[in-house]
Design a protein around this motif. Structure first.
Motif, short mmCIF file in Angstrom:
data_model
loop_
_atom_site.label_atom_id
_atom_site.label_comp_id
_atom_site.label_asym_id
_atom_site.label_seq_id
_atom_site.Cartn_x
_atom_site.Cartn_y
_atom_site.Cartn_z
N THR A 315 0.83 -1.21 0.00
CA THR A 315 0.00 0.00 0.00
C THR A 315 0.86 1.26 0.00
O THR A 315 0.56 2.23 -0.70
CB THR A 315 -0.93 0.00 1.23
N LEU A 318 2.36 1.78 -3.42
CA LEU A 318 1.34 2.28 -4.33
C LEU A 318 1.05 3.76 -4.07
O LEU A 318 0.93 4.56 -5.02
CB LEU A 318 0.06 1.46 -4.19
N ASN A 319 0.96 4.15 -2.78
CA ASN A 319 0.70 5.56 -2.45
C ASN A 319 1.79 6.47 -2.99
O ASN A 319 1.52 7.56 -3.51
CB ASN A 319 0.59 5.72 -0.94
N LEU A 321 3.81 5.85 -5.53
CA LEU A 321 3.74 5.89 -7.00
C LEU A 321 2.60 6.80 -7.47
O LEU A 321 2.75 7.54 -8.45
CB LEU A 321 3.56 4.48 -7.55
N LEU A 322 1.47 6.75 -6.77
CA LEU A 322 0.34 7.60 -7.16
C LEU A 322 0.63 9.08 -6.93
O LEU A 322 0.12 9.93 -7.67
CB LEU A 322 -0.91 7.19 -6.37
N ALA A 323 1.43 9.39 -5.91
CA ALA A 323 1.76 10.79 -5.60
C ALA A 323 3.07 11.23 -6.26
O ALA A 323 3.50 12.38 -6.04
CB ALA A 323 1.86 10.97 -4.08
N TRP A 326 4.82 14.95 -6.88
CA TRP A 326 4.26 16.02 -6.05
C TRP A 326 5.37 16.86 -5.43
O TRP A 326 6.40 16.32 -5.00
CB TRP A 326 3.39 15.42 -4.94
N ASN A 333 2.02 16.07 2.46
CA ASN A 333 1.73 14.84 1.71
C ASN A 333 2.41 13.68 2.42
O ASN A 333 3.65 13.67 2.57
CB ASN A 333 2.24 14.97 0.27
N SER A 335 3.06 10.83 1.45
CA SER A 335 3.98 10.07 0.61
C SER A 335 5.36 10.70 0.51
O SER A 335 6.29 10.08 -0.02
CB SER A 335 3.39 9.90 -0.80
#
Length: 359
Positions: A315, A318-319, A321-323, A326, A333, A335
């Motif tokens: 998880t 994934l977090n 990679l999604l952020a 930024w 943030n 992440s």
């Protein structure tokens, strides 16, 4: 003395640089001010509250000498923090008049500002916060910059400025001007001479702050006093200086402002004291000059744990990679696991190195 302070009114029309309310014209004429703007350091500050229309001191006076400002605008007068609302728009790194590179030059106006002249008297105003900088909503502002004119000839009165914030602002002019008003802070400047003034105020470490609207939309309120015992309006000409948020500014103020000037009696009466500040000038709309900062979020490196559950797993990968990509203030943030203000390869590497830790 402060009496009832918020009442219903009806908005009026504004054409060019003249100013009108529902049933007549403002006696003062909008005009440019290009003279000096001097610095004033508050000597003391205390917590105040509006109770039945009265400004009431509810905390002890705190000496502010130890909370002297760290610098200009920006950064925060406290030396760090996030700009939440900016209707001052002085130049980066300086508050020197005539050196505005941020918006005054875009108006062809340099460091000049707008006002209603030396004889105008408006010691109690309420203006609109339409939008705060995203991420600062509901923040506790511990730094601010007000700009005002104190054109008295007596020079013997104590000048106290009380600043409040509120959750709601009435831009329909049906009244009251503001609601859900938070406790504010009163600033004692001692005796203040004739002129236009600004202050860079840092409250960090004092226990005082200004609570900003939770959804980013609300009001800020200024009241100029000569005493808190009892609360007494400043007796001689004074007013907020006027400016506007530049196009594209993430914080915005609205066109409506309530002024205690018709008559000046410590309250806003209908229909004569609710105004539309949409002038045919630059910038437009205008409003009382004020800027607020909130402390930057704190940040503690997590080694890759983006969720705070104590385990670095899929998880978290994934977090990150999604952020990925930024950038912003550390702590904003989850992440940004190494607290460097960016989500990039170094954060991903931290999570991969610590993968499985705590699981």
């Amino acid at each position: 003395m402060m009496n009832r302070w918020l009442m219903a009114c009806t908005a009026g029309a504004v054409l060019c640089a003249s100013f009108a309310f529902a049933d007549g014209s403002k006696s003062a004429q909008l005009q440019p001010y290009t003279g000096p703007i001097r610095y004033a350091q508050p000597l003391q500050a205390c917590k105040v509250r509006l109770i039945n229309g009265q400004v009431v001191q509810v905390g002890p006076w705190i000496e502010l000498s130890q909370f002297a400002p760290a610098g200009g605008l920006p950064p925060s007068p406290c030396g760090s923090g996030n700009l939440a609302f900016d209707n001052v728009e002085f130049a980066d790194g300086t508050l020197t008049i005539g050196e505005n590179t941020k918006y005054g030059d875009a108006c062809g106006y340099g460091g000049g500002r707008w006002w209603f002249g030396a004889g105008y008297y408006n010691p109690f105003w309420v203006n609109d916060i339409q939008q705060l900088v995203p991420g600062t909503e509901g923040g506790q502002a511990d730094a601010l910059v007000p700009v005002w004119a104190n054109t008295n000839t007596n020079n013997a009165n104590t000048f106290i400025m009380a600043i409040f914030t509120a959750e709601t602002f009435d831009d329909t002019c049906a009244g009251p001007a503001a609601d859900v008003i938070y406790d504010g802070v009163a600033y004692n400047f001692g005796t203040l001479g004739t002129g236009v003034w600004y202050s860079t105020i840092c409250l960090r470490g004092s226990g005082l702050f200004h609570q900003l609207p939770s959804d980013g939309s609300g009001a800020y309120i200024g009241i100029y006093l000569s005493s808190l015992q009892p609360a007494t309006l400043y007796p001689e000409p004074c007013q907020p200086m006027l400016w506007g948020t530049k196009p594209g500014n993430p914080s915005q103020q609205g066109p409506i402002q309530w002024d205690d000037d018709n008559p000046t009696d410590g309250q806003h009466t209908a229909p004569d004291e609710c105004y539309d500040y949409t002038y045919n000038v630059c910038p437009s709309p205008l409003g009382a000059m004020m800027a607020f900062w909130v402390p930057a979020p704190s940040c503690t490196p997590t080694g890759g744990d983006t969720s705070g559950e104590g385990c670095v797993d899929d998880t978290d990968i994934l977090n990150i990679l999604l952020a990925f990509g930024w950038t912003g203030n550390p702590g904003e943030n989850a992440s940004d696991v190494n607290c460097d203000g960016a989500v990039d390869d170094s954060d991903l590497l931290q999570a991969l190195i610590n993968f499985g830790t705590g699981c």
